[in-house]
Design an enzyme around this catalytic site. Structure first.
Site, PDB file in Angstrom:
ATOM      1  N   LYS A  83       0.859  -1.186   0.000  1.00  0.00           N
ATOM      2  CA  LYS A  83       0.000   0.000   0.000  1.00  0.00           C
ATOM      3  C   LYS A  83       0.892   1.231   0.000  1.00  0.00           C
ATOM      4  O   LYS A  83       1.753   1.397   0.881  1.00  0.00           O
ATOM      5  CB  LYS A  83      -0.869  -0.019   1.255  1.00  0.00           C
ATOM      6  CG  LYS A  83      -2.303   0.333   1.029  1.00  0.00           C
ATOM      7  CD  LYS A  83      -3.069   0.085   2.316  1.00  0.00           C
ATOM      8  CE  LYS A  83      -4.466   0.619   2.236  1.00  0.00           C
ATOM      9  NZ  LYS A  83      -5.158   0.482   3.517  1.00  0.00           N
ATOM     10  N   VAL A  84       0.693   2.068  -0.996  1.00  0.00           N
ATOM     11  CA  VAL A  84       1.561   3.229  -1.217  1.00  0.00           C
ATOM     12  C   VAL A  84       0.684   4.479  -1.228  1.00  0.00           C
ATOM     13  O   VAL A  84      -0.340   4.496  -1.930  1.00  0.00           O
ATOM     14  CB  VAL A  84       2.270   3.103  -2.587  1.00  0.00           C
ATOM     15  CG1 VAL A  84       3.201   4.279  -2.835  1.00  0.00           C
ATOM     16  CG2 VAL A  84       3.017   1.794  -2.686  1.00  0.00           C
TER      17      VAL A  84
END
Ligand code: G3P
Length: 215
Positions: A83-84
């Site tokens: 998750k960025v």
């Protein structure tokens, strides 16, 4: 629309996984902090409970550091999706992530343009936050509709995860708007499963059956 659990609480994961409805899990730093859980501790058990993707978030803010952190997170399990945050650095990090064979979920998305950028940079998933938009007087489902229409128009394969859900109605709205996945908090799963008429129906069947047996 597939259903993920949005949680870092292993008891919640175990309960909803047992319903046979889960296709994956998303976590975030706030959820882990809330239950005093480490990413390592969470993954050690969650990976056995759910066979689909598990999103774990990077905390680094610079692209190179995000990629380095992501490589460490991936060591925690094959299912890990990185998750960025939706930032310029997050977009820059996509190339390094994919070169390392990592799948990404671009999060904290609040506009269709951010979703366009996330897809253009190669994000595998994009997470528009419906609830936080609804909290602020906007309409989260409209954002999902816009993203879906754009992705459909241009044949974009990035999967839409409706996130930050507050109510059971938002899950329905996400499905109607064309989200590929909704990541649902435990409390909302509990609301989704029940209905007063279901309870009443069971009660009546039990009563009628008991009455018939005593004749
Ligand atoms: O996965 C993102 C989601 O957990 C954020 O939810 O409730 O903090 O807006 P919330």
């Amino acid at each position: 629309m597939k259903l993920y659990l949005d949680s870092a609480d292993l008891r919640e994961v175990a309960e909803i996984a047992a319903w046979n409805v889960l296709s994956g899990i998303t976590t975030n730093p706030s959820l882990l902090a809330k239950v005093g859980q480490t990413v390592e501790g969470f993954m050690a058990r969650a990976a056995d409970l759910v066979s689909g993707p598990i999103s774990l978030e990077v905390m680094a803010e610079a692209a190179a550091a995000m990629v380095a952190e992501a490589k460490q997170l991936k060591k925690l399990g094959e299912q890990v999706v990185i998750k960025v945050p939706m930032t310029a650095e997050g977009l820059k990090a996509q190339k390094g992530m994919h070169a390392a064979g990592l799948k990404t979920n671009i999060t904290l998305v609040f506009s269709a343009n951010q979703a366009l950028l996330a897809a253009a940079a190669g994000g595998d998933y994009v997470s528009p936050f419906m609830g936080r938009l609804d909290d602020n007087g906007a309409q989260g489902f409209q954002l999902i509709q816009e993203i879906k229409a754009i992705y459909r128009e241009y044949g974009i394969k990035t999967k839409i995860i409706a996130a930050s859900l507050r109510t059971a109605r938002e899950v329905t709205d996400a499905a109607l708007a064309g989200a590929d996945i909704a990541t649902v908090p435990y409390a909302i799963f509990q609301k989704m499963v029940g209905h007063p008429l279901t309870d009443l129906g069971i009660e009546r069947f039990q009563q009628d059956w008991a009455a018939a047996q005593s004749k």
